[in-house]
Scaffold this motif. Sequence first.
Motif, PDB file in Angstrom:
ATOM      1  N   GLU A  66       0.841  -1.198   0.000  1.00 45.56           N
ATOM      2  CA  GLU A  66       0.000   0.000   0.000  1.00 45.56           C
ATOM      3  C   GLU A  66       0.877   1.249   0.000  1.00 45.56           C
ATOM      4  N   VAL A  67       0.494   2.234  -0.801  1.00 40.76           N
ATOM      5  CA  VAL A  67       1.184   3.523  -0.827  1.00 40.76           C
ATOM      6  C   VAL A  67       0.185   4.567  -0.368  1.00 40.76           C
ATOM      7  N   LYS A  68       0.589   5.341   0.656  1.00 40.56           N
ATOM      8  CA  LYS A  68      -0.278   6.391   1.181  1.00 40.56           C
ATOM      9  C   LYS A  68       0.595   7.521   1.699  1.00 40.56           C
ATOM     10  N   GLU A  69       0.389   8.711   1.151  1.00 44.61           N
ATOM     11  CA  GLU A  69       1.089   9.918   1.597  1.00 44.61           C
ATOM     12  C   GLU A  69       2.606   9.727   1.684  1.00 44.61           C
ATOM     13  N   ASN A  70       3.215   9.340   0.591  1.00 47.31           N
ATOM     14  CA  ASN A  70       4.668   9.158   0.480  1.00 47.31           C
ATOM     15  C   ASN A  70       5.218   8.084   1.409  1.00 47.31           C
ATOM     16  N   THR A  71       4.386   7.161   1.833  1.00 49.23           N
ATOM     17  CA  THR A  71       4.841   6.033   2.642  1.00 49.23           C
ATOM     18  C   THR A  71       4.436   4.743   1.951  1.00 49.23           C
ATOM     19  N   LEU A  72       5.403   3.878   1.721  1.00 47.35           N
ATOM     20  CA  LEU A  72       5.155   2.559   1.148  1.00 47.35           C
ATOM     21  C   LEU A  72       5.122   1.561   2.293  1.00 47.35           C
ATOM     22  N   ALA A  73       4.023   0.837   2.420  1.00 48.42           N
ATOM     23  CA  ALA A  73       3.882  -0.165   3.481  1.00 48.42           C
ATOM     24  C   ALA A  73       3.737  -1.533   2.839  1.00 48.42           C
ATOM     25  N   PHE A 101       8.505   2.222   4.248  1.00 46.05           N
ATOM     26  CA  PHE A 101       9.554   2.969   3.576  1.00 46.05           C
ATOM     27  C   PHE A 101       9.026   4.368   3.280  1.00 46.05           C
ATOM     28  N   GLN A 102       9.812   5.393   3.605  1.00 43.55           N
ATOM     29  CA  GLN A 102       9.457   6.770   3.272  1.00 43.55           C
ATOM     30  C   GLN A 102       9.903   7.044   1.843  1.00 43.55           C
ATOM     31  N   LEU A 103       8.985   7.496   1.014  1.00 49.23           N
ATOM     32  CA  LEU A 103       9.289   7.795  -0.378  1.00 49.23           C
ATOM     33  C   LEU A 103       9.469   9.298  -0.550  1.00 49.23           C
ATOM     34  N   ALA A 104      10.406   9.668  -1.381  1.00 46.97           N
ATOM     35  CA  ALA A 104      10.610  11.079  -1.693  1.00 46.97           C
ATOM     36  C   ALA A 104       9.462  11.575  -2.567  1.00 46.97           C
ATOM     37  N   ASP A 105       9.354  12.880  -2.691  1.00 50.63           N
ATOM     38  CA  ASP A 105       8.324  13.445  -3.555  1.00 50.63           C
ATOM     39  C   ASP A 105       8.526  12.963  -4.985  1.00 50.63           C
ATOM     40  N   TYR A 106       7.438  12.703  -5.662  1.00 53.95           N
ATOM     41  CA  TYR A 106       7.388  12.286  -7.061  1.00 53.95           C
ATOM     42  C   TYR A 106       7.928  10.877  -7.301  1.00 53.95           C
ATOM     43  N   VAL A 107       8.121  10.065  -6.271  1.00 50.32           N
ATOM     44  CA  VAL A 107       8.508   8.668  -6.448  1.00 50.32           C
ATOM     45  C   VAL A 107       7.232   7.840  -6.474  1.00 50.32           C
ATOM     46  N   MET A 108       7.042   7.113  -7.568  1.00 56.10           N
ATOM     47  CA  MET A 108       5.837   6.318  -7.774  1.00 56.10           C
ATOM     48  C   MET A 108       6.188   4.831  -7.815  1.00 56.10           C
ATOM     49  N   VAL A 109       5.288   4.009  -7.296  1.00 58.57           N
ATOM     50  CA  VAL A 109       5.455   2.564  -7.371  1.00 58.57           C
ATOM     51  C   VAL A 109       4.962   2.126  -8.740  1.00 58.57           C
ATOM     52  N   LYS A 110       5.825   1.490  -9.512  1.00 59.40           N
ATOM     53  CA  LYS A 110       5.494   1.071 -10.871  1.00 59.40           C
ATOM     54  C   LYS A 110       4.927  -0.344 -10.923  1.00 59.40           C
ATOM     55  N   GLY A 111       5.298  -1.181  -9.968  1.00 65.60           N
ATOM     56  CA  GLY A 111       4.788  -2.548  -9.981  1.00 65.60           C
ATOM     57  C   GLY A 111       5.505  -3.401  -8.963  1.00 65.60           C
ATOM     58  N   ALA A 112       4.986  -4.606  -8.791  1.00 68.17           N
ATOM     59  CA  ALA A 112       5.584  -5.560  -7.857  1.00 68.17           C
ATOM     60  C   ALA A 112       5.477  -6.956  -8.455  1.00 68.17           C
ATOM     61  N   ALA A 113       6.469  -7.768  -8.154  1.00 71.02           N
ATOM     62  CA  ALA A 113       6.479  -9.143  -8.653  1.00 71.02           C
ATOM     63  C   ALA A 113       7.059 -10.050  -7.577  1.00 71.02           C
ATOM     64  N   LEU A 114       6.479 -11.245  -7.454  1.00 73.86           N
ATOM     65  CA  LEU A 114       6.961 -12.258  -6.521  1.00 73.86           C
ATOM     66  C   LEU A 114       7.629 -13.348  -7.335  1.00 73.86           C
ATOM     67  N   GLU A 115       8.944 -13.523  -7.092  1.00 69.94           N
ATOM     68  CA  GLU A 115       9.716 -14.459  -7.900  1.00 69.94           C
ATOM     69  C   GLU A 115      10.766 -15.155  -7.035  1.00 69.94           C
TER      70      GLU A 115
END
Length: 155
Positions: A66-73, A101-115
Amino acid sequence: MRHFDLTPLYRSTIGFDRIGSLLDTLNTFEGNTPSYPPYNIERVSENAYRISMAVAGFGEGDLDIEVKENTLAVRGEKTVEQENSTVLHRGIAARSFERRFQLADYVMVKGAALENGLLHIDLERELPEAMKPRTIEIATKTTEQPKVLDSQAAA
């Protein structure tokens, strides 16, 4: 631990509240953050990053990102399965976890993969067009004479 007073920063800046709160958060760091699950943070290119977490034993349904307010959980909750056999040694951790994880401004999550037991989360910094550098042309003054519209003498 040292305490830093950030009051002068708040008095003389506008819009940098997030930096001050991040510094306050770092100031309260006690060093007892959980170490499970282990992870790597890689810089793939100038604006691309990857977080790799070792989540052996967890399936796609057991993980939540989950991404909420520049925080990736990243959360993992293993469902307890009833087994017909007795486990003599349990070395594979099946405990729940949550990593932030604290994300900087304008950092977007592009995707996730389990491998292969690794959860890869791809991130990219996307600056808006208004924030990108641009070239400003310098105008030069021309030496043209003003145009005469009417050539009548003043009375």
